[in-house]
Write a protein that holds these residues in place. Structure first.
Motif, PDB file in Angstrom:
ATOM      1  N   UNK A 175      32.778  -9.949  18.400  1.00 53.99           N
ATOM      2  CA  UNK A 175      32.883 -10.407  19.796  1.00 53.99           C
ATOM      3  C   UNK A 175      32.222  -9.413  20.753  1.00 53.99           C
ATOM      4  N   UNK A 176      32.364  -8.113  20.467  1.00 51.77           N
ATOM      5  CA  UNK A 176      31.691  -7.095  21.290  1.00 51.77           C
ATOM      6  C   UNK A 176      30.182  -7.241  21.132  1.00 51.77           C
ATOM      7  N   UNK A 177      29.716  -7.399  19.881  1.00 47.60           N
ATOM      8  CA  UNK A 177      28.270  -7.509  19.625  1.00 47.60           C
ATOM      9  C   UNK A 177      27.694  -8.728  20.347  1.00 47.60           C
ATOM     10  N   UNK A 178      28.415  -9.864  20.309  1.00 51.15           N
ATOM     11  CA  UNK A 178      27.908 -11.083  20.966  1.00 51.15           C
ATOM     12  C   UNK A 178      27.812 -10.872  22.484  1.00 51.15           C
ATOM     13  N   UNK A 179      28.820 -10.208  23.027  1.00 54.64           N
ATOM     14  CA  UNK A 179      28.800  -9.957  24.487  1.00 54.64           C
ATOM     15  C   UNK A 179      27.597  -9.099  24.844  1.00 54.64           C
ATOM     16  N   UNK A 180      27.377  -8.046  24.008  1.00 58.96           N
ATOM     17  CA  UNK A 180      26.273  -7.123  24.310  1.00 58.96           C
ATOM     18  C   UNK A 180      24.920  -7.808  24.188  1.00 58.96           C
ATOM     19  N   UNK A 181      24.776  -8.674  23.170  1.00 62.56           N
ATOM     20  CA  UNK A 181      23.453  -9.277  22.953  1.00 62.56           C
ATOM     21  C   UNK A 181      23.257 -10.552  23.756  1.00 62.56           C
ATOM     22  N   UNK A 182      24.365 -11.090  24.310  1.00 65.97           N
ATOM     23  CA  UNK A 182      24.249 -12.342  25.063  1.00 65.97           C
ATOM     24  C   UNK A 182      24.231 -13.565  24.161  1.00 65.97           C
ATOM     25  N   UNK A 183      24.574 -13.414  22.865  1.00 63.94           N
ATOM     26  CA  UNK A 183      24.626 -14.581  21.964  1.00 63.94           C
ATOM     27  C   UNK A 183      25.766 -15.498  22.403  1.00 63.94           C
ATOM     28  N   UNK A 184      25.482 -16.797  22.615  1.00 63.45           N
ATOM     29  CA  UNK A 184      26.532 -17.692  23.102  1.00 63.45           C
ATOM     30  C   UNK A 184      27.494 -18.109  21.994  1.00 63.45           C
ATOM     31  N   UNK A 185      28.317 -17.186  21.580  1.00 62.72           N
ATOM     32  CA  UNK A 185      29.262 -17.474  20.500  1.00 62.72           C
ATOM     33  C   UNK A 185      30.495 -16.609  20.630  1.00 62.72           C
ATOM     34  N   UNK A 186      31.448 -16.869  19.760  1.00 63.57           N
ATOM     35  CA  UNK A 186      32.683 -16.083  19.730  1.00 63.57           C
ATOM     36  C   UNK A 186      33.289 -16.200  18.335  1.00 63.57           C
TER      37      UNK A 186
END
Ligand SMILES: Cc1ncc(COP(=O)(O)O)c(C=O)c1O
Length: 438
Positions: free
Chosen positions: A346-357
């Motif tokens: 979840x941290x990685x997705x937030x940092x990269x802007x990937x629209x997922x969770x």
């Protein structure tokens, strides 16, 4: 070592052969991936090795049925011994009694147990038991929640915005489901206390059972809320319906299942998957007073039960060894690894802007291709674009040495190491950082 999908691979050759004799080329829908699935040759602990020699971290574990990964030496040894002594008898065995004792010691509501061969069969039997006990026709289930392949249990499994209605409509899952089935299934929204209670009470005199999963996989293993649990317990007691808790998948959460963790008090529970140690299994377990529905000693019971391979000693042996090895420290370790996957991705997705969770419970997680808070089936429901995002991630992971469901579901096993989890988190972070071609 090959890459997937390789048109020259042995998997492709097997798929071409399969297409001639199996509709769609394979037997189970689950392992399907476009353009053809990977074929397994063998498993070693946390890894599955395909027919082309590629090793992948097995993040599915035969859909949560393998607690200790593949070919655990203690399970293999016990099963080898049992196979040498015979695999199935038209007689009861000590192995059946021993696994029954092991399971019944694990949760307060587990007083007596009956075995069968799959989770679907267990759910079917529990529903039939509730009807036999109450003399009523209807069951209540939550929208979008999977309970195996029985017409009644499948209702509204994949409803969509065009047919789900305001209060959930009762929608047959496959073509040809008789109207009698949808008429007899009352569908409620998961974790919506007010709506579910109102809908159940409106059908009170007709309801035989309320069937619930404490953390449904299709909803990203969303745990049932305390208020929802209290409402189901209270309403079922008041209207005289059977509360069936489907722990086919969640039993792995704790030695006493999710019901022990959450303090749930069901009348009957359905089990399967890990209790068979890698062999086909299912079971209904519950209060003695209700389980007497199966008791044949006074002649034909209210619910007769049979099955050629039911309680076969190979399954019983593998299940007992598996459960004995799965102590609370082994379960806690898996659960902690799962928390790492959820938090770090979840941290990685937030940092990269990937629209997922990533959501999850115990040793099971789900990667969604959207960022909406998941509170029920409708918020979990993926648009085509969101579903394709996860399919693309899964395809890329297949090529990087990870076996995951194309829906984004993953399940851990005890032989997994922190290094395995590091590699998985790094692979997902890397793929999603670079953007995904869907
Ligand atoms: C909650 C739940 N119930 C029932 C089933 C059906 O079990 P089986 O596949 O053994 O028939 C499953 C299978 O995934 C499940 O997850």
């Amino acid at each position: 070592m090959t890459h997937w999908p390789d048109p020259t691979s042995r998997s492709k050759q097997l798929y071409d052969r399969g297409l001639k004799v199996l509709p769609g080329g394979i037997t189970r829908t689950m392992p399907w991936q476009d353009p053809f699935p990977v074929y397994a040759a063998r498993g070693e602990g946390a890894y599955v090795i395909d027919v082309d020699g590629t090793r992948r971290l097995d993040l599915l574990n035969n859909f949560a049925s393998l607690a200790h990964g593949h070919a655990h030496p203690a399970v293999v040894e016990a099963v080898r011994r049992q196979v040498g002594n015979g695999t199935a008898f038209t007689l009861p065995t000590e192995q059946e009694v021993a696994l029954a004792e092991t399971i019944c010691a694990r949760a307060e509501s587990f007083e007596q147990i009956r075995f069968c061969n799959s989770g679907s069969e267990a759910v079917m039997s529990a529903i039939k038991a509730a009807r036999a006990l109450t003399g009523r026709p209807k069951i209540v289930k939550a929208e979008g929640v999977y309970h195996g392949s029985y017409d009644y249990a499948e209702v509204s499994l994949d409803s969509n915005p065009s047919n789900w209605g305001n209060d959930p409509n009762s929608i047959g899952y496959s073509k040809g489901v008789p109207k009698g089935v949808t008429d007899d299934v009352v569908v409620v929204p998961f974790n919506n206390v007010e709506a579910a209670e109102r809908i159940i009470r409106a059908n009170a005199s007709q309801v035989a059972a309320v069937l619930m999963d404490p953390a449904p996989s299709y909803l990203g293993f969303l745990p049932m809320s305390k208020d929802y649990i209290a409402m189901i317990e209270c309403v079922t007691r008041e209207i005289g319906a059977v509360f069936i808790l489907d722990e086919v998948i969640t039993f792995r959460a704790h030695s006493g299942g999710a019901q022990t963790l959450f303090g749930i008090n069901p009348d009957m529970t359905t089990l399967a998957k890990i209790i068979g140690g890698g062999f086909p299994v299912g079971a209904v377990v519950g209060r003695r007073e209700l389980m007497k529905v199966y008791d044949h000693r006074a002649g034909k019971p209210a619910l007769p039960w049979s099955g050629t391979f039911t309680a076969n000693p190979v399954t019983m042996t593998a299940g007992k060894v598996t459960l004995d090895l799965l102590d609370d420290s082994a379960t806690d370790r898996m659960n902690r690894m799962n928390v790492r996957i959820i938090n770090e991705l979840n941290v990685a997705f937030k940092q990269s802007g990937f629209p997922g969770q990533v959501t999850g419970f115990a040793s099971m997680f789900m990667i969604f291709g959207h960022t909406r808070p998941v509170i029920d089936y409708r918020s979990a429901y993926a648009t085509t674009e969101e579903a394709n995002r996860i399919k693309a991630l899964q395809r890329a992971l297949t090529d990087e040495g990870f076996h995951l469901a194309s829906t984004g579901k993953g399940i851990l096993s005890t032989p997994m190491t922190d290094a395995d989890i590091d590699h998985f988190i790094a692979a997902v972070s890397g793929i999603t950082k670079g953007g995904l071609r869907t």
